[in-house]
Design a protein around this motif. Structure first.
Motif, PDB file in Angstrom:
ATOM      1  N   PHE A   1       0.830  -1.201   0.000  1.00 35.72           N
ATOM      2  CA  PHE A   1       0.000   0.000   0.000  1.00 35.72           C
ATOM      3  C   PHE A   1       0.871   1.260   0.000  1.00 35.72           C
ATOM      4  CE2 PHE A   1      -1.930   3.220   2.884  1.00 35.72           C
ATOM      5  CZ  PHE A   1      -2.900   3.693   2.023  1.00 35.72           C
ATOM      6  N   ALA A   2       1.908   1.272   0.832  1.00 34.14           N
ATOM      7  CA  ALA A   2       2.797   2.432   0.889  1.00 34.14           C
ATOM      8  C   ALA A   2       3.496   2.656  -0.441  1.00 34.14           C
ATOM      9  CB  ALA A   2       3.817   2.255   2.004  1.00 34.14           C
ATOM     10  N   ARG A   3       3.903   1.572  -1.110  1.00 33.23           N
ATOM     11  CA  ARG A   3       4.571   1.711  -2.403  1.00 33.23           C
ATOM     12  C   ARG A   3       3.604   2.243  -3.472  1.00 33.23           C
ATOM     13  NH1 ARG A   3       9.642   2.136  -2.869  1.00 33.23           N
ATOM     14  NH2 ARG A   3      10.262   0.038  -2.236  1.00 33.23           N
ATOM     15  N   VAL A   4       2.357   1.800  -3.437  1.00 33.13           N
ATOM     16  CA  VAL A   4       1.350   2.302  -4.390  1.00 33.13           C
ATOM     17  C   VAL A   4       1.156   3.803  -4.216  1.00 33.13           C
ATOM     18  CG1 VAL A   4      -1.093   2.235  -5.016  1.00 33.13           C
ATOM     19  CG2 VAL A   4       0.161   0.097  -4.656  1.00 33.13           C
ATOM     20  N   VAL A   5       1.040   4.238  -2.964  1.00 29.71           N
ATOM     21  CA  VAL A   5       0.853   5.664  -2.691  1.00 29.71           C
ATOM     22  C   VAL A   5       2.088   6.456  -3.121  1.00 29.71           C
ATOM     23  CG1 VAL A   5       0.525   7.381  -0.863  1.00 29.71           C
ATOM     24  CG2 VAL A   5      -0.767   5.231  -0.819  1.00 29.71           C
ATOM     25  N   GLU A   6       3.279   5.903  -2.864  1.00 35.28           N
ATOM     26  CA  GLU A   6       4.522   6.594  -3.195  1.00 35.28           C
ATOM     27  C   GLU A   6       4.634   6.871  -4.692  1.00 35.28           C
ATOM     28  OE1 GLU A   6       9.361   5.757  -3.091  1.00 35.28           O
ATOM     29  OE2 GLU A   6       7.960   4.267  -2.322  1.00 35.28           O
ATOM     30  N   VAL A   7       4.293   5.876  -5.519  1.00 35.87           N
ATOM     31  CA  VAL A   7       4.486   6.018  -6.979  1.00 35.87           C
ATOM     32  C   VAL A   7       3.208   6.416  -7.701  1.00 35.87           C
ATOM     33  CG1 VAL A   7       6.390   4.378  -6.945  1.00 35.87           C
ATOM     34  CG2 VAL A   7       4.080   3.544  -7.432  1.00 35.87           C
ATOM     35  N   GLY A   8       2.058   6.344  -6.994  1.00 31.01           N
ATOM     36  CA  GLY A   8       0.796   6.788  -7.582  1.00 31.01           C
ATOM     37  C   GLY A   8       0.222   5.868  -8.627  1.00 31.01           C
ATOM     38  N   SER A   9       0.608   4.582  -8.595  1.00 28.91           N
ATOM     39  CA  SER A   9       0.149   3.672  -9.643  1.00 28.91           C
ATOM     40  C   SER A   9       0.309   2.231  -9.196  1.00 28.91           C
ATOM     41  CB  SER A   9       0.957   3.903 -10.926  1.00 28.91           C
ATOM     42  OG  SER A   9       0.822   2.823 -11.819  1.00 28.91           O
ATOM     43  N   PHE A  10      -0.726   1.427  -9.445  1.00 31.91           N
ATOM     44  CA  PHE A  10      -0.628  -0.005  -9.168  1.00 31.91           C
ATOM     45  C   PHE A  10       0.413  -0.658 -10.075  1.00 31.91           C
ATOM     46  CE2 PHE A  10      -4.549   0.842  -7.041  1.00 31.91           C
ATOM     47  CZ  PHE A  10      -4.720  -0.152  -6.089  1.00 31.91           C
ATOM     48  N   SER A  11       0.410  -0.282 -11.358  1.00 33.39           N
ATOM     49  CA  SER A  11       1.324  -0.895 -12.323  1.00 33.39           C
ATOM     50  C   SER A  11       2.777  -0.576 -11.999  1.00 33.39           C
ATOM     51  CB  SER A  11       0.994  -0.415 -13.745  1.00 33.39           C
ATOM     52  OG  SER A  11      -0.305  -0.815 -14.108  1.00 33.39           O
ATOM     53  N   GLU A  12       3.066   0.696 -11.660  1.00 38.73           N
ATOM     54  CA  GLU A  12       4.437   1.086 -11.345  1.00 38.73           C
ATOM     55  C   GLU A  12       4.902   0.437 -10.047  1.00 38.73           C
ATOM     56  OE1 GLU A  12       8.208   2.804 -11.676  1.00 38.73           O
ATOM     57  OE2 GLU A  12       6.614   2.351 -13.113  1.00 38.73           O
ATOM     58  N   ALA A  13       3.994   0.351  -9.069  1.00 36.24           N
ATOM     59  CA  ALA A  13       4.334  -0.325  -7.812  1.00 36.24           C
ATOM     60  C   ALA A  13       4.669  -1.786  -8.077  1.00 36.24           C
ATOM     61  CB  ALA A  13       3.190  -0.207  -6.820  1.00 36.24           C
TER      62      ALA A  13
ATOM     63  N   ASN B   1      -9.201   5.977  -3.480  1.00 36.86           N
ATOM     64  CA  ASN B   1     -10.203   6.222  -4.501  1.00 36.86           C
ATOM     65  C   ASN B   1      -9.559   5.943  -5.843  1.00 36.86           C
ATOM     66  OD1 ASN B   1     -12.335   7.182  -2.782  1.00 36.86           O
ATOM     67  ND2 ASN B   1     -11.136   9.080  -2.524  1.00 36.86           N
ATOM     68  N   ARG B   2     -10.146   5.022  -6.608  1.00 31.13           N
ATOM     69  CA  ARG B   2      -9.567   4.593  -7.867  1.00 31.13           C
ATOM     70  C   ARG B   2     -10.371   5.160  -9.031  1.00 31.13           C
ATOM     71  NH1 ARG B   2      -9.753   0.722  -4.071  1.00 31.13           N
ATOM     72  NH2 ARG B   2      -8.038  -0.747  -3.739  1.00 31.13           N
ATOM     73  N   SER B   3      -9.662   5.608 -10.051  1.00 31.59           N
ATOM     74  CA  SER B   3     -10.273   5.949 -11.329  1.00 31.59           C
ATOM     75  C   SER B   3      -9.355   5.428 -12.418  1.00 31.59           C
ATOM     76  CB  SER B   3     -10.459   7.468 -11.469  1.00 31.59           C
ATOM     77  OG  SER B   3      -9.206   8.112 -11.610  1.00 31.59           O
ATOM     78  N   THR B   4      -9.754   5.545 -13.666  1.00 34.69           N
ATOM     79  CA  THR B   4      -8.936   5.012 -14.750  1.00 34.69           C
ATOM     80  C   THR B   4      -7.607   5.743 -14.867  1.00 34.69           C
ATOM     81  OG1 THR B   4     -10.084   6.468 -16.298  1.00 34.69           O
ATOM     82  CG2 THR B   4     -10.925   4.206 -16.064  1.00 34.69           C
ATOM     83  N   ARG B   5      -7.512   6.981 -14.409  1.00 32.21           N
ATOM     84  CA  ARG B   5      -6.301   7.771 -14.601  1.00 32.21           C
ATOM     85  C   ARG B   5      -5.637   8.216 -13.300  1.00 32.21           C
ATOM     86  NH1 ARG B   5      -7.643  12.031 -19.524  1.00 32.21           N
ATOM     87  NH2 ARG B   5      -8.152  10.470 -21.142  1.00 32.21           N
ATOM     88  N   HIS B   6      -6.330   8.041 -12.180  1.00 27.35           N
ATOM     89  CA  HIS B   6      -5.822   8.694 -10.977  1.00 27.35           C
ATOM     90  C   HIS B   6      -6.158   7.878  -9.732  1.00 27.35           C
ATOM     91  CE1 HIS B   6      -4.343  11.989  -8.551  1.00 27.35           C
ATOM     92  NE2 HIS B   6      -5.501  12.062  -7.893  1.00 27.35           N
ATOM     93  N   LEU B   7      -5.247   7.917  -8.760  1.00 29.57           N
ATOM     94  CA  LEU B   7      -5.474   7.358  -7.433  1.00 29.57           C
ATOM     95  C   LEU B   7      -5.413   8.477  -6.423  1.00 29.57           C
ATOM     96  CD1 LEU B   7      -3.172   4.184  -7.406  1.00 29.57           C
ATOM     97  CD2 LEU B   7      -5.655   4.205  -7.638  1.00 29.57           C
ATOM     98  N   SER B   8      -6.306   8.448  -5.458  1.00 31.28           N
ATOM     99  CA  SER B   8      -6.249   9.442  -4.379  1.00 31.28           C
ATOM    100  C   SER B   8      -6.563   8.764  -3.064  1.00 31.28           C
ATOM    101  CB  SER B   8      -7.229  10.586  -4.626  1.00 31.28           C
ATOM    102  OG  SER B   8      -8.564  10.100  -4.635  1.00 31.28           O
ATOM    103  N   LEU B   9      -6.037   9.303  -1.987  1.00 33.96           N
ATOM    104  CA  LEU B   9      -6.237   8.727  -0.666  1.00 33.96           C
ATOM    105  C   LEU B   9      -7.596   9.119  -0.103  1.00 33.96           C
ATOM    106  CD1 LEU B   9      -2.727   9.460   0.860  1.00 33.96           C
ATOM    107  CD2 LEU B   9      -3.689   7.185   0.501  1.00 33.96           C
ATOM    108  N   THR B  10      -8.251   8.152   0.522  1.00 34.46           N
ATOM    109  CA  THR B  10      -9.431   8.475   1.317  1.00 34.46           C
ATOM    110  C   THR B  10      -8.963   9.019   2.664  1.00 34.46           C
ATOM    111  OG1 THR B  10      -9.531   6.293   2.349  1.00 34.46           O
ATOM    112  CG2 THR B  10     -10.670   6.566   0.223  1.00 34.46           C
TER     113      THR B  10
END
Length: 299
Positions: free
Chosen positions: A4-16, A44-53
């Motif tokens: 989870f921390a890595r996803v937030v750090e890079v802003g992407s599931f694919s990059e993480a 919060n997931r969208s096709t182009r963006h991730l944001s923290l709840t």
């Protein structure tokens, strides 16, 4: 949480996933599992963006700290495998450990100052997994099949006594001549009252008797040096006495190598550098021809 921390750090599931050398679906499932266990949506997931709840923002600082500590732990463990360092727990047999391992430790520590040694000198059986030893040094003919065993040196035995004893009692020319000698018996060698030899006609067992039975090689060698009788002794105990003439060996052609000195450790895919360094040091020090077996002038 580290994922989870890595996803937030890079802003992407694919990059993480790329950075963690795994699949995007594995990363997504890990985050979903974390959300389920906490009972809260974290991203919060969208096709182009991730944001923290709100819950995700509350958690991310702790998750990032877990990730940092995990990476630090990985670096520490990697350094232990890459460089010889740390505490090395060793169990060595009494006679060989006292006479040869202990005197070698100063040179070993000088070469590897980052290694500290915790050494137990004992002949009792050791369970490496239960007792936490890294390596054991034993003299045996049958190493434990559940351990990795490295031969350090052969154990040659010599039938020997003092020159004065042989002047007094005569030199045995065949194993059968031993019935006329004071034979000092080592009680841990197996069948008592018989010594075993291998000659031109195969294996023979010779009945022996004498004034002493004893369970320690070093003490037995002292009795032989005192002129009490003749005994079968390992050269790692009496090699120097043979080299310098205090003892004389006979019937050497009847005594094959039956045992070796082994370094043994638990099977592992990644052998810690401290264990590898210790075993390599002992191999270089004792092999291929142990110094206690070399003629005078080759030491």
């Amino acid at each position: 949480m580290a994922i989870f921390a890595r996803v937030v750090e890079v802003g992407s599931f694919s990059e993480a996933a790329r950075r963690m050398d795994t699949s995007r679906s594995a990363v997504s499932k890990a985050v979903a599992k974390l959300e389920k266990s906490l009972g809260a949506r974290l991203l919060n997931r969208s096709t182009r963006h991730l944001s923290l709840t709100e819950a995700g923002a509350a958690l991310v600082e702790h998750a990032a700290r877990i990730l940092e500590e995990a990476e630090q732990a990985e670096r520490v463990v990697s350094s232990l495998h890459a460089e010889p360092r740390g505490m090395l727990r060793v169990s060595v047999s009494v006679a060989f450990g006292t006479l040869h391992i202990a005197p070698a430790l100063a040179d070993f520590v000088a070469r590897y100052p980052e290694i500290k040694i915790d050494m137990a000198i004992t002949d009792r059986p050791i369970d490496l997994a239960e007792e936490g030893y890294d390596v054991i040094i034993r003299v045996t003919g049958e190493p434990d099949l559940n351990l990795v065993a490295r031969k350090l040196a052969p154990v040659h035995r010599k039938l020997c006594a003092t020159p004065e004893y042989f002047l007094r009692r005569g030199i045995p020319r065949t194993p059968e001549d031993l019935v006329n000698h004071d034979c000092l018996d080592y009680t841990l060698s197996g069948e008592q009252g018989y010594w075993h030899f291998t000659g031109p006609e195969g294996k023979i067992a010779v009945p022996v008797s004498g004034p002493l039975r004893i369970n320690d090689d070093d003490a037995l060698s002292q009795a032989v040096l005192g002129g009490l009788g003749i005994a079968l002794l390992p050269t790692f105990t009496v090699g120097k006495d043979l080299q310098e003439g205090r003892l004389q060996a006979v019937l050497s052609e009847y005594l094959p190598v039956e045992r070796y000195i082994y370094a043994m450790y638990l099977p592992t895919r990644h052998l810690p550098a401290k264990i590898r360094a210790f075993i390599d040091f002992l191999l270089a020090r004792f092999g291929p021809e142990p110094y206690w077996d070399r003629p005078i002038g080759k030491n």
